[in-house]
Design a protein around this motif. Structure first.
Motif, PDB file in Angstrom:
ATOM      1  N   ARG A 185      65.633  27.534  31.335  1.00  0.00           N
ATOM      2  CA  ARG A 185      64.702  27.807  30.595  1.00  0.00           C
ATOM      3  C   ARG A 185      64.714  27.157  29.103  1.00  0.00           C
ATOM      4  N   GLN A 186      65.940  27.381  28.674  1.00  0.00           N
ATOM      5  CA  GLN A 186      66.038  26.807  27.068  1.00  0.00           C
ATOM      6  C   GLN A 186      65.683  25.375  26.981  1.00  0.00           C
ATOM      7  N   TRP A 187      66.251  24.473  28.227  1.00  0.00           N
ATOM      8  CA  TRP A 187      66.198  23.057  28.156  1.00  0.00           C
ATOM      9  C   TRP A 187      64.606  22.874  28.401  1.00  0.00           C
ATOM     10  N   LEU A 188      64.076  23.648  29.130  1.00  0.00           N
ATOM     11  CA  LEU A 188      62.333  23.389  29.395  1.00  0.00           C
ATOM     12  C   LEU A 188      61.604  23.766  28.239  1.00  0.00           C
ATOM     13  N   GLU A 189      62.102  24.703  27.563  1.00  0.00           N
ATOM     14  CA  GLU A 189      61.258  24.969  26.295  1.00  0.00           C
ATOM     15  C   GLU A 189      61.084  24.171  25.277  1.00  0.00           C
ATOM     16  N   LYS A 190      62.255  23.508  25.026  1.00  0.00           N
ATOM     17  CA  LYS A 190      62.034  22.159  24.218  1.00  0.00           C
ATOM     18  C   LYS A 190      61.162  21.309  24.575  1.00  0.00           C
ATOM     19  N   LEU A 216      57.592  23.320  28.439  1.00  0.00           N
ATOM     20  CA  LEU A 216      57.545  24.007  29.549  1.00  0.00           C
ATOM     21  C   LEU A 216      58.200  25.357  29.486  1.00  0.00           C
ATOM     22  N   ASP A 217      57.735  26.032  30.727  1.00  0.00           N
ATOM     23  CA  ASP A 217      58.310  27.389  30.755  1.00  0.00           C
ATOM     24  C   ASP A 217      58.633  27.794  32.203  1.00  0.00           C
ATOM     25  N   ILE A 218      59.523  28.680  32.443  1.00  0.00           N
ATOM     26  CA  ILE A 218      59.738  29.210  33.738  1.00  0.00           C
ATOM     27  C   ILE A 218      58.804  30.484  33.719  1.00  0.00           C
ATOM     28  N   VAL A 219      58.002  30.664  34.933  1.00  0.00           N
ATOM     29  CA  VAL A 219      57.182  31.821  34.921  1.00  0.00           C
ATOM     30  C   VAL A 219      57.789  32.466  36.252  1.00  0.00           C
ATOM     31  N   PHE A 220      58.114  33.976  36.270  1.00  0.00           N
ATOM     32  CA  PHE A 220      58.485  34.585  37.376  1.00  0.00           C
ATOM     33  C   PHE A 220      57.593  35.817  37.601  1.00  0.00           C
ATOM     34  N   ARG A 221      57.002  35.634  38.707  1.00  0.00           N
ATOM     35  CA  ARG A 221      56.026  36.481  39.244  1.00  0.00           C
ATOM     36  C   ARG A 221      56.415  37.244  40.432  1.00  0.00           C
ATOM     37  N   GLN A 222      56.504  38.600  40.345  1.00  0.00           N
ATOM     38  CA  GLN A 222      57.143  39.592  41.407  1.00  0.00           C
ATOM     39  C   GLN A 222      56.337  39.386  42.596  1.00  0.00           C
ATOM     40  N   LYS A 223      57.248  39.151  43.813  1.00  0.00           N
ATOM     41  CA  LYS A 223      56.739  39.159  45.132  1.00  0.00           C
ATOM     42  C   LYS A 223      55.976  37.833  45.151  1.00  0.00           C
ATOM     43  N   ILE A 230      56.618  26.688  37.277  1.00  0.00           N
ATOM     44  CA  ILE A 230      57.000  25.862  35.857  1.00  0.00           C
ATOM     45  C   ILE A 230      55.615  25.713  35.248  1.00  0.00           C
ATOM     46  N   ALA A 231      55.332  26.484  34.299  1.00  0.00           N
ATOM     47  CA  ALA A 231      53.939  26.384  33.682  1.00  0.00           C
ATOM     48  C   ALA A 231      54.139  25.325  32.366  1.00  0.00           C
ATOM     49  N   GLY A 232      53.055  24.451  32.558  1.00  0.00           N
ATOM     50  CA  GLY A 232      53.053  23.401  31.549  1.00  0.00           C
ATOM     51  C   GLY A 232      52.203  22.280  31.668  1.00  0.00           C
ATOM     52  N   ARG A 233      51.956  21.280  31.037  1.00  0.00           N
ATOM     53  CA  ARG A 233      51.293  19.985  31.052  1.00  0.00           C
ATOM     54  C   ARG A 233      51.848  19.051  31.786  1.00  0.00           C
ATOM     55  N   GLU A 234      51.067  18.379  32.939  1.00  0.00           N
ATOM     56  CA  GLU A 234      51.629  17.199  33.842  1.00  0.00           C
ATOM     57  C   GLU A 234      52.273  16.252  33.110  1.00  0.00           C
ATOM     58  N   ARG A 235      51.739  15.882  31.853  1.00  0.00           N
ATOM     59  CA  ARG A 235      52.694  14.743  31.270  1.00  0.00           C
ATOM     60  C   ARG A 235      53.777  15.267  30.651  1.00  0.00           C
ATOM     61  N   ASP A 236      54.075  16.712  30.175  1.00  0.00           N
ATOM     62  CA  ASP A 236      55.309  17.349  29.844  1.00  0.00           C
ATOM     63  C   ASP A 236      56.222  17.491  31.108  1.00  0.00           C
ATOM     64  N   ARG A 237      55.877  17.774  32.207  1.00  0.00           N
ATOM     65  CA  ARG A 237      56.649  17.994  33.623  1.00  0.00           C
ATOM     66  C   ARG A 237      57.328  16.423  33.851  1.00  0.00           C
ATOM     67  N   ARG A 238      56.402  15.655  33.948  1.00  0.00           N
ATOM     68  CA  ARG A 238      57.046  14.227  34.312  1.00  0.00           C
ATOM     69  C   ARG A 238      57.982  13.799  33.001  1.00  0.00           C
ATOM     70  N   ALA A 239      57.855  14.043  32.034  1.00  0.00           N
ATOM     71  CA  ALA A 239      59.028  13.663  30.683  1.00  0.00           C
ATOM     72  C   ALA A 239      60.068  14.557  31.018  1.00  0.00           C
ATOM     73  N   ALA A 240      59.947  15.701  31.319  1.00  0.00           N
ATOM     74  CA  ALA A 240      61.128  16.215  31.827  1.00  0.00           C
ATOM     75  C   ALA A 240      61.742  15.868  33.251  1.00  0.00           C
ATOM     76  N   LEU A 241      60.955  15.718  34.085  1.00  0.00           N
ATOM     77  CA  LEU A 241      61.799  15.081  35.262  1.00  0.00           C
ATOM     78  C   LEU A 241      62.492  13.843  34.875  1.00  0.00           C
ATOM     79  N   SER A 242      61.871  13.042  34.089  1.00  0.00           N
ATOM     80  CA  SER A 242      62.583  11.607  33.621  1.00  0.00           C
ATOM     81  C   SER A 242      63.914  11.793  33.080  1.00  0.00           C
ATOM     82  N   LYS A 243      64.195  13.073  32.578  1.00  0.00           N
ATOM     83  CA  LYS A 243      65.261  13.192  31.622  1.00  0.00           C
ATOM     84  C   LYS A 243      66.226  14.259  32.254  1.00  0.00           C
ATOM     85  N   LEU A 244      65.997  14.484  33.647  1.00  0.00           N
ATOM     86  CA  LEU A 244      66.999  15.412  34.022  1.00  0.00           C
ATOM     87  C   LEU A 244      68.666  15.056  34.251  1.00  0.00           C
ATOM     88  N   SER A 245      68.612  13.846  33.898  1.00  0.00           N
ATOM     89  CA  SER A 245      70.161  13.358  33.861  1.00  0.00           C
ATOM     90  C   SER A 245      71.068  14.326  32.847  1.00  0.00           C
TER      91      SER A 245
END
Length: 653
Positions: free
Chosen positions: A138-143, A146-153, A158-173
């Motif tokens: 969560r800390q890494w994604l917030e920067k 993006l945010d991790i969303v927990f929904r009971q049951k 992951i909540a956030g824009r698609e371009r932010d999602r792809r930027a995060a994917l590219s830096k998973l190393s």
């Protein structure tokens, strides 16, 4: 292959010894990092020794009082690192960092919620482990917006824009503790990587340009992600204004042709938004050379970009010159380099594309003073632009300005700017000046100053040293005492003095006195127990205020500066500081910690809160230099941590 005798911890120790640029490692630091005893680490060294003896010429060298170091040829580093990373043991273990990266990939790619139970079952760990790792993630994604969303049951998304999602994917190393794009490329089939690589090389040929290796790798990853996300119907959206601007660029034509070639190969159709998104990445990619621009040495910017780049370069250079007292505008190579570099930077920032700098921590450690000046400069000019320059980009800019300093120093090599203090009037001071400049070709006598005016003059003008006919007190600048007529015997004395200054400039002890000049027992706090770095920064800044050295707002400004970029410089040291204009009298507050503090990506045990006025640039440079050198002396840091009293700590320094 890696020998069976090496367990996971031993591999991690060897990896640290190879990759972290430190002359020596203290056993205590390694034990703390790996959460085990010092005795265990020493036993591990024996096993590492056996492995090295069987597979390489590298050797572990133990130095009493200093620590352990690894003697290894550069050519062997890559071979051992490759074995460490690809060994069957490492793959089977799926260590914590690797598992976090895999979980992040799964969550970022998934189009439906995942449950903690599903993740725990997949990675063969209990749910408590997954929950803890999601907190880290969560800390890494917030920067990254993006945010991790927990929904009971329902599950986790992951909540956030698609371009932010792809930027995060590219830096998973980054989550695995490695730089580069290796981890994300592993998630694609080898034939997919080969197809995109081949077509990108053809794009380079057709467009007559050559990307840097880093830029090519990033384009490869973003293209692979574009293919997979489009198949999952997770699409990028660009505004009409952005698309209109991008369509006018020649790069859009090249990218369109490239993308259309990929469509039948991957059985997918890309939208105009996706083509625009990839074009923005190409615009933001660093180009090593481009045929059409090599003839005139200029980058082909559209008029709108050209004006923005010109204004940014002018503002940045002007602010850096004011902060450092260096006339950067006189360096044509710097000006040209900044124009070329900031072209790709502005494009990346304008389209919200991620900036990643694998050398960030190394640059901050090697050039802490210049990095800090760049941070202040971009903070001052940021309000004039619709984007924020991140610390990763500040580190790249630091290299440009540091190279300019080295060029300017080379041009001015052997030339020293001095002043004279003469008590016998204008006539005698002129004689002294003439003799100095005639006998020492490397000297430029900038002025002759009365003793009473000396302090004020030094606050306004930097000088290398002072030649005085009378004794001087309470000055930080080196000086030499001579007779007004500069007798023959004194010429040799002055020559020896200059040589000593040149030697001292490259010697670690040369600036130790600068630390003593600004440190006092009342501002030294050994073995503090504090849980967060912001709490410590506030405590030290408030002490500076309470003791009359800084204004009340200094703590607030120091916290703002820390949020822009971490002030950890490696080796367990951090150097937080605030605005120089809030300093009433230059001083340093020092703290050591009972337990190391998390300081973003580093552990910190010794903190120097710097509070230096803007007029003391030369001493500030010396301080940054000294503290950078100190970060490479683990035995000294260890002694500082063990000191119980302020006076004892200052004696060690």
């Amino acid at each position: 292959m890696l020998k069976a005798i090496m367990n996971t911890r031993q591999k991690d120790i060897l990896y640290t010894l190879i990759t972290e640029p430190r002359p020596h490692f203290v056993v205590r630091d390694i034990a703390l990092k790996l959460n085990c005893s010092e005795k265990t680490i020493r036993s591990d060294f024996e096993e590492i020794d056996r492995y090295l003896n069987e597979s390489s010429h590298a050797r572990l060298i133990r130095k009493p009082g200093l620590g352990v170091t690894l003697e290894i040829e550069e050519s062997e580093k890559a071979k051992i690192l490759d074995e460490l990373y690809w060994s069957a043991d490492r793959r089977e273990q799926d260590n914590d960092d690797h598992r976090i990266a895999l979980i992040a990939y799964q969550l970022l790619m998934s189009t439906k919620p995942l449950t903690i139970q599903e993740l725990a079952a997949k990675y063969y760990v209990n749910k408590a482990v997954i929950k803890k790792e999601l907190d880290t993630l969560r800390q890494w994604l917030e920067k990254r917006g993006l945010d991790i969303v927990f929904r009971q049951k329902v599950g986790i998304t992951i909540a956030g824009r698609e371009r932010d999602r792809r930027a995060a994917l590219s830096k998973l190393s980054q989550l695995t503790g490695h730089s580069g794009t290796h981890f994300i490329k592993e998630q694609f089939a080898s034939h997919e990587v080969e197809i995109v690589t081949r077509e990108l090389r053809q794009l380079e040929k057709d467009a007559q340009l050559i990307f840097t290796d880093e830029a090519f790798d990033n384009l490869l990853v973003h293209t692979l992600l574009m293919v997979r996300r489009t198949k999952l119907k997770q699409l990028i959206s660009f505004s009409d204004q952005e698309k209109t601007f991008i369509r006018e660029r020649s790069e859009f034509t090249w990218t369109s042709a490239f993308v259309r070639k990929l469509e039948p190969l991957f059985s997918v159709r890309f939208s105009e938004d996706e083509v625009s998104y990839l074009t923005a990445h190409i615009l933001g990619g660093k180009i090593r050379s481009q045929s059409k621009s090599e003839t005139n040495g200029e980058v082909d910017h559209p008029a709108r970009n050209k004006e923005q780049i010109h204004n940014l370069v002018e503002s940045l250079v002007k602010k850096m010159s004011a902060l450092t007292w260096v006339e950067f505008a006189e360096d044509a190579t710097l000006m040209e380099g900044l124009h070329i570099h900031l072209y790709s930077t502005i494009n990346r920032l304008s389209y919200g594309l991620a900036v990643y700098n694998p050398m960030l921590q190394d640059i901050k450690k090697m050039y802490p003073y210049m990095f800090d000046m760049v941070i202040y400069a971009i903070k001052e000019i940021s309000s004039d632009y619709p984007f924020t320059i991140p610390e990763e980009e500040a580190a790249y800019l630091t290299l440009h300005f540091q190279a300019a300093i080295e060029r300017l120093n080379k041009q001015a090599e052997r030339v020293k700017h001095v002043i004279t203090v003469c008590h016998m009037g204008v006539g005698m001071s002129q004689i002294l000046r003439s003799k100095l400049e005639r006998k020492f070709q490397g000297l430029h006598v900038a002025d002759s100053v009365r003793k009473v005016d000396l302090a004020g003059y030094l606050n306004r003008h930097p000088v290398d040293f002072i030649v005085s006919t009378i004794p001087l007190e309470n000055i930080a600048v080196p000086y030499i005492l001579v007779s007004p007529l500069l007798e023959t015997s004194e010429v040799k004395k002055l020559n020896d003095f200059i040589e000593r200054l040149d030697d001292d400039a490259h010697h670690p002890e040369a600036v130790e006195s600068t630390l003593h000049m600004y440190a006092r027992p009342s501002l030294v706090f050994p073995k503090l127990e504090i849980s967060h770095r912001f709490e410590l920064i506030e405590l030290l800044a408030n002490e500076l205020y309470e003791q009359g050295f800084a204004l009340q707002d200094y703590a607030h400004q120091a916290l703002l500066r820390e949020r822009i970029s971490s002030t950890a410089i490696g080796g367990g040291i951090a150097i937080p500081h605030g605005e120089p204009k809030l300093i009433k009298q230059s001083q340093i507050a020092i703290a050591t910690l009972k337990e190391p503090l998390d300081w973003e990506q580093e552990k910190v045990s010794v903190v120097f809160m710097l509070a230096l006025q803007a007029t003391e640039q030369e001493n500030m440079k010396k301080l940054f230099q000294r503290l950078s050198l100190l970060s490479e002396q683990p035995s000294t840091i260890e002694r500082l941590i063990r000191a119980d009293r302020p006076e004892q700590l200052l004696d060690i320094l």
